[in-house]
Design a protein around this motif. Structure first.
Motif, PDB file in Angstrom:
ATOM      1  N   ALA A 187       0.814  -1.212   0.000  1.00 53.31           N
ATOM      2  CA  ALA A 187       0.000   0.000   0.000  1.00 53.31           C
ATOM      3  C   ALA A 187       0.848   1.263   0.000  1.00 53.31           C
ATOM      4  CB  ALA A 187      -0.935   0.010   1.204  1.00 53.31           C
ATOM      5  N   GLY A 188       2.120   1.148   0.241  1.00 47.21           N
ATOM      6  CA  GLY A 188       2.981   2.326   0.246  1.00 47.21           C
ATOM      7  C   GLY A 188       2.965   3.053   1.576  1.00 47.21           C
ATOM      8  N   GLN A 189       1.789   3.432   2.008  1.00 48.38           N
ATOM      9  CA  GLN A 189       1.648   4.136   3.286  1.00 48.38           C
ATOM     10  C   GLN A 189       0.316   3.766   3.917  1.00 48.38           C
ATOM     11  OE1 GLN A 189       1.705   8.267   2.190  1.00 48.38           O
ATOM     12  NE2 GLN A 189      -0.462   8.322   1.766  1.00 48.38           N
ATOM     13  N   ARG A 190       0.230   3.974   5.201  1.00 50.68           N
ATOM     14  CA  ARG A 190      -1.007   3.698   5.916  1.00 50.68           C
ATOM     15  C   ARG A 190      -2.018   4.774   5.549  1.00 50.68           C
ATOM     16  NH1 ARG A 190      -1.794   0.151  10.390  1.00 50.68           N
ATOM     17  NH2 ARG A 190       0.422  -0.240  10.660  1.00 50.68           N
ATOM     18  N   ARG A 191      -3.214   4.369   5.154  1.00 52.71           N
ATOM     19  CA  ARG A 191      -4.260   5.316   4.755  1.00 52.71           C
ATOM     20  C   ARG A 191      -5.310   5.522   5.839  1.00 52.71           C
ATOM     21  NH1 ARG A 191      -3.697   4.327  -0.745  1.00 52.71           N
ATOM     22  NH2 ARG A 191      -1.644   5.022  -1.317  1.00 52.71           N
ATOM     23  N   LEU A 192      -5.530   4.500   6.668  1.00 52.54           N
ATOM     24  CA  LEU A 192      -6.550   4.581   7.722  1.00 52.54           C
ATOM     25  C   LEU A 192      -5.934   4.244   9.081  1.00 52.54           C
ATOM     26  CD1 LEU A 192      -9.509   2.765   5.922  1.00 52.54           C
ATOM     27  CD2 LEU A 192      -9.115   5.208   6.105  1.00 52.54           C
ATOM     28  N   PRO A 193      -5.112   5.148   9.603  1.00 48.89           N
ATOM     29  CA  PRO A 193      -4.403   4.839  10.847  1.00 48.89           C
ATOM     30  C   PRO A 193      -5.231   5.028  12.122  1.00 48.89           C
ATOM     31  CG  PRO A 193      -3.839   7.035  10.125  1.00 48.89           C
ATOM     32  CD  PRO A 193      -4.739   6.442   9.056  1.00 48.89           C
ATOM     33  N   PHE A 194      -6.470   5.449  11.994  1.00 46.68           N
ATOM     34  CA  PHE A 194      -7.254   5.889  13.154  1.00 46.68           C
ATOM     35  C   PHE A 194      -7.795   4.765  14.015  1.00 46.68           C
ATOM     36  CE2 PHE A 194      -8.909   7.292   9.028  1.00 46.68           C
ATOM     37  CZ  PHE A 194      -8.055   8.345   8.794  1.00 46.68           C
ATOM     38  N   TRP A 195      -8.164   3.643  13.412  1.00 45.31           N
ATOM     39  CA  TRP A 195      -8.857   2.593  14.171  1.00 45.31           C
ATOM     40  C   TRP A 195      -8.207   1.240  13.948  1.00 45.31           C
ATOM     41  CZ3 TRP A 195     -12.370   4.535  10.107  1.00 45.31           C
ATOM     42  CH2 TRP A 195     -12.992   5.742  10.464  1.00 45.31           C
ATOM     43  N   PRO A 196      -8.070   0.431  15.020  1.00 51.36           N
ATOM     44  CA  PRO A 196      -7.655  -0.959  14.823  1.00 51.36           C
ATOM     45  C   PRO A 196      -8.733  -1.694  13.991  1.00 51.36           C
ATOM     46  CG  PRO A 196      -7.619  -0.399  17.157  1.00 51.36           C
ATOM     47  CD  PRO A 196      -8.196   0.772  16.428  1.00 51.36           C
ATOM     48  N   MET A 197      -9.970  -1.279  14.154  1.00 55.36           N
ATOM     49  CA  MET A 197     -11.088  -1.719  13.316  1.00 55.36           C
ATOM     50  C   MET A 197     -12.309  -0.913  13.735  1.00 55.36           C
ATOM     51  SD  MET A 197     -12.336  -3.267  10.811  1.00 55.36           S
ATOM     52  CE  MET A 197     -10.732  -3.894  10.397  1.00 55.36           C
ATOM     53  N   ARG A 198     -13.106  -0.588  12.753  1.00 54.89           N
ATOM     54  CA  ARG A 198     -14.374   0.084  12.997  1.00 54.89           C
ATOM     55  C   ARG A 198     -15.317  -0.317  11.881  1.00 54.89           C
ATOM     56  NH1 ARG A 198     -15.819   6.397  14.145  1.00 54.89           N
ATOM     57  NH2 ARG A 198     -18.062   6.097  14.098  1.00 54.89           N
ATOM     58  N   TRP A 199     -16.606  -0.450  12.211  1.00 52.88           N
ATOM     59  CA  TRP A 199     -17.559  -0.741  11.140  1.00 52.88           C
ATOM     60  C   TRP A 199     -18.457   0.462  10.958  1.00 52.88           C
ATOM     61  CZ3 TRP A 199     -22.871  -1.127  10.847  1.00 52.88           C
ATOM     62  CH2 TRP A 199     -23.582  -1.191  12.039  1.00 52.88           C
ATOM     63  N   LEU A 200     -18.830   0.677   9.706  1.00 48.23           N
ATOM     64  CA  LEU A 200     -19.684   1.802   9.346  1.00 48.23           C
ATOM     65  C   LEU A 200     -20.809   1.306   8.440  1.00 48.23           C
ATOM     66  CD1 LEU A 200     -16.908   4.377   8.347  1.00 48.23           C
ATOM     67  CD2 LEU A 200     -18.156   4.283  10.519  1.00 48.23           C
ATOM     68  N   PRO A 201     -22.034   1.775   8.663  1.00 50.16           N
ATOM     69  CA  PRO A 201     -23.129   1.415   7.755  1.00 50.16           C
ATOM     70  C   PRO A 201     -23.025   2.241   6.469  1.00 50.16           C
ATOM     71  CG  PRO A 201     -23.946   2.866   9.475  1.00 50.16           C
ATOM     72  CD  PRO A 201     -22.499   2.597   9.789  1.00 50.16           C
ATOM     73  N   VAL A 202     -23.301   1.600   5.343  1.00 51.45           N
ATOM     74  CA  VAL A 202     -23.300   2.280   4.048  1.00 51.45           C
ATOM     75  C   VAL A 202     -24.521   1.833   3.261  1.00 51.45           C
ATOM     76  CG1 VAL A 202     -20.788   2.558   3.902  1.00 51.45           C
ATOM     77  CG2 VAL A 202     -21.852   0.517   2.951  1.00 51.45           C
ATOM     78  N   GLU A 203     -24.829   2.573   2.243  1.00 49.29           N
ATOM     79  CA  GLU A 203     -25.930   2.216   1.355  1.00 49.29           C
ATOM     80  C   GLU A 203     -25.464   1.139   0.369  1.00 49.29           C
ATOM     81  OE1 GLU A 203     -29.056   3.225   1.621  1.00 49.29           O
ATOM     82  OE2 GLU A 203     -28.437   4.351   3.396  1.00 49.29           O
ATOM     83  N   PRO A 204     -26.381   0.296  -0.091  1.00 49.47           N
ATOM     84  CA  PRO A 204     -25.990  -0.750  -1.038  1.00 49.47           C
ATOM     85  C   PRO A 204     -25.304  -0.228  -2.295  1.00 49.47           C
ATOM     86  CG  PRO A 204     -28.168  -1.226  -0.166  1.00 49.47           C
ATOM     87  CD  PRO A 204     -27.783   0.150   0.335  1.00 49.47           C
ATOM     88  N   ASP A 205     -25.739   0.910  -2.829  1.00 46.83           N
ATOM     89  CA  ASP A 205     -25.101   1.437  -4.035  1.00 46.83           C
ATOM     90  C   ASP A 205     -23.676   1.921  -3.751  1.00 46.83           C
ATOM     91  OD1 ASP A 205     -26.329   3.563  -2.578  1.00 46.83           O
ATOM     92  OD2 ASP A 205     -26.250   4.853  -4.334  1.00 46.83           O
ATOM     93  N   GLN A 206     -23.413   2.406  -2.546  1.00 43.34           N
ATOM     94  CA  GLN A 206     -22.058   2.821  -2.183  1.00 43.34           C
ATOM     95  C   GLN A 206     -21.137   1.599  -2.102  1.00 43.34           C
ATOM     96  OE1 GLN A 206     -23.361   4.795   1.454  1.00 43.34           O
ATOM     97  NE2 GLN A 206     -22.561   6.740   0.660  1.00 43.34           N
ATOM     98  N   LEU A 207     -21.623   0.546  -1.479  1.00 43.30           N
ATOM     99  CA  LEU A 207     -20.823  -0.662  -1.364  1.00 43.30           C
ATOM    100  C   LEU A 207     -20.582  -1.279  -2.742  1.00 43.30           C
ATOM    101  CD1 LEU A 207     -20.732  -2.959   1.563  1.00 43.30           C
ATOM    102  CD2 LEU A 207     -20.697  -4.009  -0.679  1.00 43.30           C
ATOM    103  N   ARG A 208     -21.593  -1.267  -3.577  1.00 50.08           N
ATOM    104  CA  ARG A 208     -21.468  -1.797  -4.940  1.00 50.08           C
ATOM    105  C   ARG A 208     -20.411  -1.015  -5.723  1.00 50.08           C
ATOM    106  NH1 ARG A 208     -26.271  -0.855  -6.393  1.00 50.08           N
ATOM    107  NH2 ARG A 208     -27.112  -2.570  -5.211  1.00 50.08           N
ATOM    108  N   ALA A 209     -20.440   0.321  -5.622  1.00 52.50           N
ATOM    109  CA  ALA A 209     -19.453   1.145  -6.330  1.00 52.50           C
ATOM    110  C   ALA A 209     -18.035   0.830  -5.850  1.00 52.50           C
ATOM    111  CB  ALA A 209     -19.764   2.628  -6.144  1.00 52.50           C
ATOM    112  N   LEU A 210     -17.874   0.664  -4.558  1.00 56.81           N
ATOM    113  CA  LEU A 210     -16.559   0.313  -4.017  1.00 56.81           C
ATOM    114  C   LEU A 210     -16.095  -1.051  -4.504  1.00 56.81           C
ATOM    115  CD1 LEU A 210     -16.890   1.592  -0.383  1.00 56.81           C
ATOM    116  CD2 LEU A 210     -14.985   2.079  -1.900  1.00 56.81           C
ATOM    117  N   ALA A 211     -16.996  -2.012  -4.524  1.00 57.60           N
ATOM    118  CA  ALA A 211     -16.635  -3.370  -4.945  1.00 57.60           C
ATOM    119  C   ALA A 211     -16.224  -3.413  -6.421  1.00 57.60           C
ATOM    120  CB  ALA A 211     -17.791  -4.325  -4.677  1.00 57.60           C
ATOM    121  N   HIS A 212     -16.763  -2.513  -7.221  1.00 56.83           N
ATOM    122  CA  HIS A 212     -16.450  -2.492  -8.653  1.00 56.83           C
ATOM    123  C   HIS A 212     -15.384  -1.464  -9.027  1.00 56.83           C
ATOM    124  CE1 HIS A 212     -20.353  -4.610  -8.688  1.00 56.83           C
ATOM    125  NE2 HIS A 212     -19.733  -5.319  -9.612  1.00 56.83           N
ATOM    126  N   ALA A 213     -14.856  -0.752  -8.054  1.00 57.07           N
ATOM    127  CA  ALA A 213     -13.853   0.289  -8.317  1.00 57.07           C
ATOM    128  C   ALA A 213     -12.481  -0.326  -8.597  1.00 57.07           C
ATOM    129  CB  ALA A 213     -13.766   1.234  -7.115  1.00 57.07           C
TER     130      ALA A 213
END
Length: 149
Positions: free
Chosen positions: A90-116
């Motif tokens: 990855a070159g560098q850490r992009r999400l250094p804030f949380w050891p893990m966190r879950w966030l709710p998203v809309e289905p179309d947002q998740l779909r766009a991410l999965a196809h990006a």
């Protein structure tokens, strides 16, 4: 130490599916709490996005910690039909804030991410779904929560 990352999409198991806000069984919170404890010691950070039926998770960290954390993901019974979208440096850490966190998203947002485009975990700064990379779209969803972290 080089930072490596992995991103995948999967289907939620029956104990979690249909509970978009994770308030019903508390199972999703338990899973994320367990991941936080493990990831903190392994030097892994990341985010789990959930649309009520599907997950998209991005993890990053040193190779040894990430490898063990991802092995735990692969063996988890909380999801199935896992599709790895990208794994590598990855070159560098992009999400250094949380050891893990879950966030709710809309289905179309998740779909766009999965196809990006997740190639090389590149981030161009373009948050438009048609032209942004996977990292661009992920950052657009996570940034409001990261500022508060």
């Amino acid at each position: 130490m080089p930072i490596r990352a992995v991103v995948y999409a999967s289907e939620a198991g029956p104990d979690i599916a249909g509970d978009k806000l994770g308030l019903g069984s508390g199972k999703l919170d338990q899973i994320v709490d367990d991941a936080c404890r493990f990831n903190r010691g392994a030097g892994v950070t990341g985010v789990l996005l959930f649309d009520g039926h599907r997950f998209l998770q991005y993890l990053e960290g040193p190779e040894d910690g990430l490898s063990v954390a991802y092995s735990r993901v692969l063996g988890a019974s909380s999801h199935n039909a896992l599709v790895e979208l990208q794994r590598g440096r990855a070159g560098q850490r992009r999400l250094p804030f949380w050891p893990m966190r879950w966030l709710p998203v809309e289905p179309d947002q998740l779909r766009a991410l999965a196809h990006a485009d997740w190639t090389g975990f590149k981030q161009r700064g373009d948050t438009e779904a048609l032209t942004g990379t996977g990292m661009d779209l992920l950052w657009a969803l996570v940034e409001p929560f990261a500022i508060a972290a």
